[in-house]
Enzyme design. Structure first.
Site, short mmCIF file in Angstrom:
data_model
loop_
_atom_site.label_atom_id
_atom_site.label_comp_id
_atom_site.label_asym_id
_atom_site.label_seq_id
_atom_site.Cartn_x
_atom_site.Cartn_y
_atom_site.Cartn_z
N LEU A 16 45.70 67.01 17.82
CA LEU A 16 45.35 66.73 16.43
C LEU A 16 46.51 67.15 15.54
CD1 LEU A 16 41.64 67.93 16.43
CD2 LEU A 16 42.59 65.72 17.11
N ALA A 18 47.26 65.42 12.29
CA ALA A 18 47.18 64.62 11.08
C ALA A 18 47.03 65.46 9.81
CB ALA A 18 46.02 63.63 11.18
N GLY A 19 47.04 66.78 9.95
CA GLY A 19 46.88 67.65 8.79
C GLY A 19 48.03 67.51 7.80
N ARG A 23 50.49 73.99 2.66
CA ARG A 23 50.93 75.37 2.48
C ARG A 23 52.37 75.59 2.94
NH1 ARG A 23 46.55 78.76 5.53
NH2 ARG A 23 48.09 80.41 5.15
N GLN A 81 44.97 58.49 11.98
CA GLN A 81 43.70 58.81 11.33
C GLN A 81 43.81 58.33 9.88
OE1 GLN A 81 42.76 62.96 10.66
NE2 GLN A 81 40.56 62.57 10.52
N THR A 87 38.19 67.23 11.79
CA THR A 87 38.76 67.29 13.14
C THR A 87 37.98 66.44 14.14
OG1 THR A 87 37.46 69.32 13.50
CG2 THR A 87 39.77 69.58 12.80
N TYR A 109 44.88 71.49 18.93
CA TYR A 109 45.57 71.35 17.64
C TYR A 109 47.07 71.20 17.87
CZ TYR A 109 41.20 73.07 15.58
OH TYR A 109 39.89 73.22 15.20
N ARG A 321 80.38 74.34 19.98
CA ARG A 321 79.61 73.25 19.42
C ARG A 321 79.27 72.22 20.50
NH1 ARG A 321 83.08 71.21 14.51
NH2 ARG A 321 81.38 69.67 14.42
N SER A 393 101.76 79.90 18.98
CA SER A 393 100.90 80.18 17.83
C SER A 393 101.20 79.23 16.67
CB SER A 393 101.11 81.61 17.36
OG SER A 393 100.70 82.52 18.37
#
Length: 453
Positions: A16, A18-19, A23, A81, A87, A109, A321, A393
């Site tokens: 699940l 789809a919330g 927040r 959804q 839910t 969830y 990298r 160098s």
């Protein structure tokens, strides 16, 4: 018949996701925020895969195109959804994709990055014994629905905290958000859910009561509270990261990796370090790093998408990298950056150097301040430095360019043409000394200062 048996033995999972995640205060969907270098949702998918769940359906919000793209990238399926009705409604949305699936099903969830495959396996096993199962943990927090059990330890009901009575709120067994059941039965119960609650939503947690009415009992599997941690805010994301790092560090130490200050080392979900490698304090491993045994990663180094060979030394203050391949017994020193370059066995770049889009041959020595000038503003170009070459160098190697085996490049040179094997290339201007100049300069400057006074 073989296909029918395979279908019956397979496992399916619904996640699940789809919330709205308001927040988090972020334009990025909550489940796409990273923990240990992987989206939260990716951790749940990976745990399901490890539990031999072959069909995974992720329920998403209508505008979550990036979530669906990620789900497809992970080889899972997604469904939308279309309305936020709770839910239970979200889980029912997966029914269309799993139509005809006759095996065991688990619902989870998507914002719980710390769920493990062991917990999913335990929920399937408990479902075999009792008919269905949920996962619970102990907590007094008001954030979780309460799990009420009977005298046999089987589930009586799950009640959301806001809908619970005072007596029910005193229970410390809480719903973790994992439910296992037979797929056909589960979708039948989901179709019978009612939204007669304070939120007007269809609760997934009402399904065990419907199962009980059909004489199907529900076992309760207990898990540690740390594993059941959900992420709904930036603060909870940080807590989940801390717990994941604790878990990853413990795994590294148990496998024989040396870390003198493990709490300062940050690992990614896929970091692979062999036994007897040594990791100093304040090292960060972004995704895609492998380190062979006997290698030493010194303090304050940052590695991403890089491979470090046996016995190599990297750092302190080095940056590897993506595409950096550091072979056996190579030395990459302080303030050296390597990107998309192979540094072959025994070569050294001990300080203040950039090696990008390059090959450094075995045993070559790269002097301080050396730069491979790989970018012309439009394209990247390759620099090839042969085995045993010596780069003085403050040399600049303007790619595309080749310095062949055993060649020397004088300090301060700008190399724009290939350098032949065992030859010396020097491009600096001839030095000229002006006798007495310094004394005359000082005298003049002192006179200027005296005049100003």
């Amino acid at each position: 018949m073989a296909k029918d048996r395979e279908r019956m033995s397979a496992r399916a999972g619904i996640i699940l996701a789809a919330g709205q995640g308001t927040r988090m205060k972020s334009a990025r969907p909550k489940v796409m925020h990273a923990v240990a270098g992987r989206p939260i949702l990716g951790h749940v998918i990976a745990a399901m895969r490890s539990a031999a769940i072959s069909r995974i359906v992720v329920v998403t919000a209508p505008d979550a195109e990036d979530v669906r793209a990620y789900v497809a990238q992970q080889g899972a399926e997604s469904v939308v959804q279309d309305r936020q009705l709770g839910t239970g409604h979200a889980a029912a949305c997966a029914g269309a994709l799993l139509k005809g699936f006759a095996g065991p099903l688990v619902v989870s969830y998507g914002d719980h990055p710390l769920f493990t495959s062991d917990t999913f396996d335990a929920s399937f096993a408990a479902r075999e014994r009792a008919g269905m199962a949920i996962v619970a943990f102990r907590s007094q927090s008001k954030a979780y629905g309460r799990v009420i059990v009977d005298h046999d330890g089987l589930l009586d009901c799950i009640v959301e905290y806001r809908d619970a009575s005072e007596t029910e709120r005193k229970a410390d067994l809480c719903n973790a958000g994992i439910m296992a059941a037979d797929a056909g039965s589960f979708f039948g119960w989901a179709a019978r859910l009612k939204n007669t609650n304070t939120q007007g939503e269809y609760y997934l947690t009402d399904i065990p009561s419907l199962a009980k009415a059909d004489r199907v009992m529900c076992a309760v599997v207990k898990a540690d509270e740390a594993e059941t941690m959900g992420v709904n805010s930036r603060a909870e994301l940080a807590l989940a990261e801390a717990e994941m790092q604790r878990r990853l560090r413990a795994k590294m130490l148990d496998s024989g990796v040396g870390m003198s200050a493990p709490d300062t080392v940050y690992l990614s979900f896929d970091t692979f370090i062999e036994p007897d490698a040594q990791i100093d304090p304040f090292v960060v491993f972004a995704p895609g790093v492998t380190v062979k045994r006997g290698a030493h990663i010194r303090a304050f180094s940052h590695l991403e998408g890089a491979a470090v060979g046996e016995g190599a030394i990297v750092g302190p203050y080095a940056r590897l990298r993506p595409g950096a391949h550091i072979e056996e017994n190579v030395h990459i020193g302080n303030f050296v950056e390597v990107k998309n370059a192979r540094v072959e066995k025994g070569a050294k770049a001990n300080h203040l150097t950039y090696l990008g889009d390059a090959r450094v041959g075995a045993g070559a020595n790269i002097g301080a301040g050396t730069i491979t000038c790989n970018y012309d503003g439009f394209d990247k170009h390759f620099t090839d430095i042969g085995a045993g070459a010596f780069i003085g160098s403050n040399a600049s190697l303007v790619a595309p360019v080749t310095v062949k085996d055993g060649a020397y490049v004088g300090a301060g040179s700008v190399i724009t043409k290939d350098v032949e094997a065992d030859s010396l290339a020097v491009t600096r201007a001839a030095q000229r000394d002006v006798a007495g100049w310094a004394e005359k300069f000082r005298t003049r400057k002192k006179a200027e200062v005296a005049t100003k006074k």
